[in-house]
Write a protein that holds these residues in place. Structure first.
Motif, PDB file in Angstrom:
ATOM      1  N   MET A  27       0.825  -1.155   0.000  1.00 22.57           N
ATOM      2  CA  MET A  27       0.000   0.000   0.000  1.00 22.57           C
ATOM      3  C   MET A  27       0.874   1.224   0.000  1.00 22.57           C
ATOM      4  O   MET A  27       1.438   1.576   1.017  1.00 22.57           O
ATOM      5  N   ALA A  28       1.030   1.772  -1.155  1.00 22.84           N
ATOM      6  CA  ALA A  28       1.870   2.955  -1.257  1.00 22.84           C
ATOM      7  C   ALA A  28       1.475   3.753  -2.486  1.00 22.84           C
ATOM      8  O   ALA A  28       0.856   3.232  -3.404  1.00 22.84           O
ATOM      9  N   VAL A  29       1.880   4.998  -2.452  1.00 19.02           N
ATOM     10  CA  VAL A  29       1.668   5.903  -3.568  1.00 19.02           C
ATOM     11  C   VAL A  29       3.001   6.569  -3.859  1.00 19.02           C
ATOM     12  O   VAL A  29       3.707   6.987  -2.943  1.00 19.02           O
ATOM     13  N   PHE A  30       3.347   6.637  -5.132  1.00 18.97           N
ATOM     14  CA  PHE A  30       4.508   7.395  -5.557  1.00 18.97           C
ATOM     15  C   PHE A  30       3.989   8.653  -6.201  1.00 18.97           C
ATOM     16  O   PHE A  30       3.170   8.597  -7.114  1.00 18.97           O
ATOM     17  N   GLY A  31       4.481   9.773  -5.704  1.00 16.67           N
ATOM     18  CA  GLY A  31       4.086  11.049  -6.264  1.00 16.67           C
ATOM     19  C   GLY A  31       5.301  11.897  -6.557  1.00 16.67           C
ATOM     20  O   GLY A  31       6.398  11.622  -6.069  1.00 16.67           O
ATOM     21  N   ASP A  32       5.084  12.943  -7.338  1.00 18.26           N
ATOM     22  CA  ASP A  32       6.183  13.862  -7.589  1.00 18.26           C
ATOM     23  C   ASP A  32       6.190  14.931  -6.493  1.00 18.26           C
ATOM     24  O   ASP A  32       5.415  14.862  -5.536  1.00 18.26           O
ATOM     25  N   ASN A  33       7.054  15.913  -6.632  1.00 16.67           N
ATOM     26  CA  ASN A  33       7.183  16.954  -5.605  1.00 16.67           C
ATOM     27  C   ASN A  33       5.944  17.825  -5.480  1.00 16.67           C
ATOM     28  O   ASN A  33       5.808  18.555  -4.502  1.00 16.67           O
ATOM     29  N   ASN A  34       5.065  17.767  -6.461  1.00 13.50           N
ATOM     30  CA  ASN A  34       3.829  18.548  -6.422  1.00 13.50           C
ATOM     31  C   ASN A  34       2.626  17.717  -5.973  1.00 13.50           C
ATOM     32  O   ASN A  34       1.499  18.180  -6.034  1.00 13.50           O
ATOM     33  N   GLY A  35       2.872  16.490  -5.567  1.00 13.41           N
ATOM     34  CA  GLY A  35       1.785  15.642  -5.088  1.00 13.41           C
ATOM     35  C   GLY A  35       1.006  14.941  -6.176  1.00 13.41           C
ATOM     36  O   GLY A  35      -0.036  14.354  -5.902  1.00 13.41           O
ATOM     37  N   ARG A  36       1.491  14.990  -7.403  1.00 15.59           N
ATOM     38  CA  ARG A  36       0.796  14.304  -8.495  1.00 15.59           C
ATOM     39  C   ARG A  36       1.110  12.812  -8.442  1.00 15.59           C
ATOM     40  O   ARG A  36       2.249  12.403  -8.213  1.00 15.59           O
ATOM     41  N   HIS A  48      -1.520  -1.775  -4.165  1.00 19.45           N
ATOM     42  CA  HIS A  48      -2.055  -2.373  -2.944  1.00 19.45           C
ATOM     43  C   HIS A  48      -1.942  -3.874  -3.056  1.00 19.45           C
ATOM     44  O   HIS A  48      -1.746  -4.432  -4.130  1.00 19.45           O
ATOM     45  N   ARG A  49      -2.020  -4.518  -1.915  1.00 21.18           N
ATOM     46  CA  ARG A  49      -1.884  -5.958  -1.842  1.00 21.18           C
ATOM     47  C   ARG A  49      -2.601  -6.433  -0.576  1.00 21.18           C
ATOM     48  O   ARG A  49      -2.556  -5.796   0.443  1.00 21.18           O
ATOM     49  N   ARG A  50      -3.208  -7.567  -0.685  1.00 23.85           N
ATOM     50  CA  ARG A  50      -3.732  -8.216   0.504  1.00 23.85           C
ATOM     51  C   ARG A  50      -2.587  -9.031   1.094  1.00 23.85           C
ATOM     52  O   ARG A  50      -2.120  -9.993   0.495  1.00 23.85           O
ATOM     53  N   ILE A  51      -2.127  -8.626   2.261  1.00 22.93           N
ATOM     54  CA  ILE A  51      -0.939  -9.236   2.859  1.00 22.93           C
ATOM     55  C   ILE A  51      -1.300 -10.419   3.747  1.00 22.93           C
ATOM     56  O   ILE A  51      -0.579 -11.397   3.797  1.00 22.93           O
ATOM     57  N   GLY A  52      -2.384 -10.349   4.424  1.00 28.02           N
ATOM     58  CA  GLY A  52      -2.751 -11.446   5.318  1.00 28.02           C
ATOM     59  C   GLY A  52      -2.756 -10.999   6.758  1.00 28.02           C
ATOM     60  O   GLY A  52      -2.755  -9.810   7.069  1.00 28.02           O
ATOM     61  N   ASN A  53      -2.711 -11.939   7.646  1.00 32.79           N
ATOM     62  CA  ASN A  53      -2.835 -11.669   9.073  1.00 32.79           C
ATOM     63  C   ASN A  53      -1.454 -11.556   9.714  1.00 32.79           C
ATOM     64  O   ASN A  53      -0.914 -12.530  10.223  1.00 32.79           O
ATOM     65  N   ASN A  65      -1.587  10.213   5.921  1.00 35.21           N
ATOM     66  CA  ASN A  65      -1.576   8.930   5.222  1.00 35.21           C
ATOM     67  C   ASN A  65      -2.971   8.467   4.806  1.00 35.21           C
ATOM     68  O   ASN A  65      -3.201   7.274   4.681  1.00 35.21           O
ATOM     69  N   THR A  66      -3.880   9.367   4.550  1.00 31.24           N
ATOM     70  CA  THR A  66      -5.237   8.943   4.210  1.00 31.24           C
ATOM     71  C   THR A  66      -5.274   8.178   2.887  1.00 31.24           C
ATOM     72  O   THR A  66      -6.045   7.234   2.742  1.00 31.24           O
ATOM     73  N   VAL A  67      -4.434   8.563   1.931  1.00 32.02           N
ATOM     74  CA  VAL A  67      -4.404   7.860   0.641  1.00 32.02           C
ATOM     75  C   VAL A  67      -3.896   6.439   0.839  1.00 32.02           C
ATOM     76  O   VAL A  67      -4.474   5.477   0.324  1.00 32.02           O
ATOM     77  N   VAL A  68      -2.809   6.291   1.581  1.00 31.78           N
ATOM     78  CA  VAL A  68      -2.245   4.960   1.816  1.00 31.78           C
ATOM     79  C   VAL A  68      -3.220   4.100   2.612  1.00 31.78           C
ATOM     80  O   VAL A  68      -3.395   2.912   2.323  1.00 31.78           O
ATOM     81  N   ASP A  69      -3.879   4.684   3.602  1.00 31.79           N
ATOM     82  CA  ASP A  69      -4.880   3.932   4.367  1.00 31.79           C
ATOM     83  C   ASP A  69      -6.014   3.460   3.465  1.00 31.79           C
ATOM     84  O   ASP A  69      -6.496   2.336   3.589  1.00 31.79           O
ATOM     85  N   ALA A  70      -6.437   4.312   2.534  1.00 24.84           N
ATOM     86  CA  ALA A  70      -7.505   3.927   1.604  1.00 24.84           C
ATOM     87  C   ALA A  70      -7.037   2.818   0.663  1.00 24.84           C
ATOM     88  O   ALA A  70      -7.799   1.894   0.356  1.00 24.84           O
ATOM     89  N   LEU A  71      -5.786   2.885   0.230  1.00 25.83           N
ATOM     90  CA  LEU A  71      -5.240   1.803  -0.610  1.00 25.83           C
ATOM     91  C   LEU A  71      -5.157   0.498   0.173  1.00 25.83           C
ATOM     92  O   LEU A  71      -5.425  -0.577  -0.366  1.00 25.83           O
ATOM     93  N   ALA A  72      -4.765   0.582   1.432  1.00 24.73           N
ATOM     94  CA  ALA A  72      -4.701  -0.620   2.272  1.00 24.73           C
ATOM     95  C   ALA A  72      -6.089  -1.242   2.385  1.00 24.73           C
ATOM     96  O   ALA A  72      -6.243  -2.470   2.301  1.00 24.73           O
ATOM     97  N   HIS A  73      -7.098  -0.414   2.531  1.00 18.49           N
ATOM     98  CA  HIS A  73      -8.471  -0.919   2.605  1.00 18.49           C
ATOM     99  C   HIS A  73      -8.863  -1.592   1.289  1.00 18.49           C
ATOM    100  O   HIS A  73      -9.495  -2.648   1.295  1.00 18.49           O
ATOM    101  N   LEU A  74      -8.471  -0.992   0.161  1.00 19.71           N
ATOM    102  CA  LEU A  74      -8.749  -1.613  -1.138  1.00 19.71           C
ATOM    103  C   LEU A  74      -8.097  -2.986  -1.226  1.00 19.71           C
ATOM    104  O   LEU A  74      -8.709  -3.950  -1.672  1.00 19.71           O
TER     105      LEU A  74
END
Length: 134
Positions: free
Chosen positions: A1-10, A16-21, A95-104
């Motif tokens: 669960m990660a996002v790569f962005g440029d210096n302007n936030g684009r 994302h991945r389902r990792i397990g328990n 980290n709201t974007v990463v949290d949302a990706l983790a949920h996905l």
């Protein structure tokens, strides 16, 4: 669960991945390992990794202690590649974007999924994460 962005936030790429328990610490290490591999495969050679887990940032910014878990050894191996990687701690509120990706990743029950464009509704989260500061 990660996002790569440029210096302007684009958005450049996310995943994302389902990792397990696993423990939150192991989940964070898995996400960082996936992120490093994704960054390398997208030719990023100067990378800043932000984590909201201060323990993870501390471990990755310290020297190896010999008897480390396999995933941490894999991360340390990848860090030996010809690139610059910096680990920083950021507050959870950014980290709201990463949290949302983790949920996905958890709800879609998929393995590793690369996203070349943000999912619907993520532009708003990206803007909010860039605008807020801890």
């Amino acid at each position: 669960m990660a996002v790569f962005g440029d210096n302007n936030g684009r958005w450049i790429v996310g995943f994302h991945r389902r990792i397990g328990n696993y423990s939150p610490l192991h989940v964070e290490f898995h996400a960082i390992l996936d992120g490093l591999l994704t960054a390398w495969n997208h030719d990023a050679r100067q990378v800043e990794v932000n984590t909201d887990n201060s323990q993870v940032a501390g471990v990755l910014n310290s020297k190896s202690h010999g008897q480390e878990v396999a995933i941490l050894r894999r991360i340390r191996h990848i860090l030996q590649f010809q690139w610059s990687v910096e680990f920083t701690h950021s507050c959870r509120e950014l980290n709201t974007v990463v949290d949302a990706l983790a949920h996905l990743g958890y709800t879609e029950n998929l393995d590793f999924t690369v996203l070349h464009h943000p999912p619907d509704g993520f532009h708003k989260l990206l803007s909010r994460d860039m605008a807020e500061a801890c």
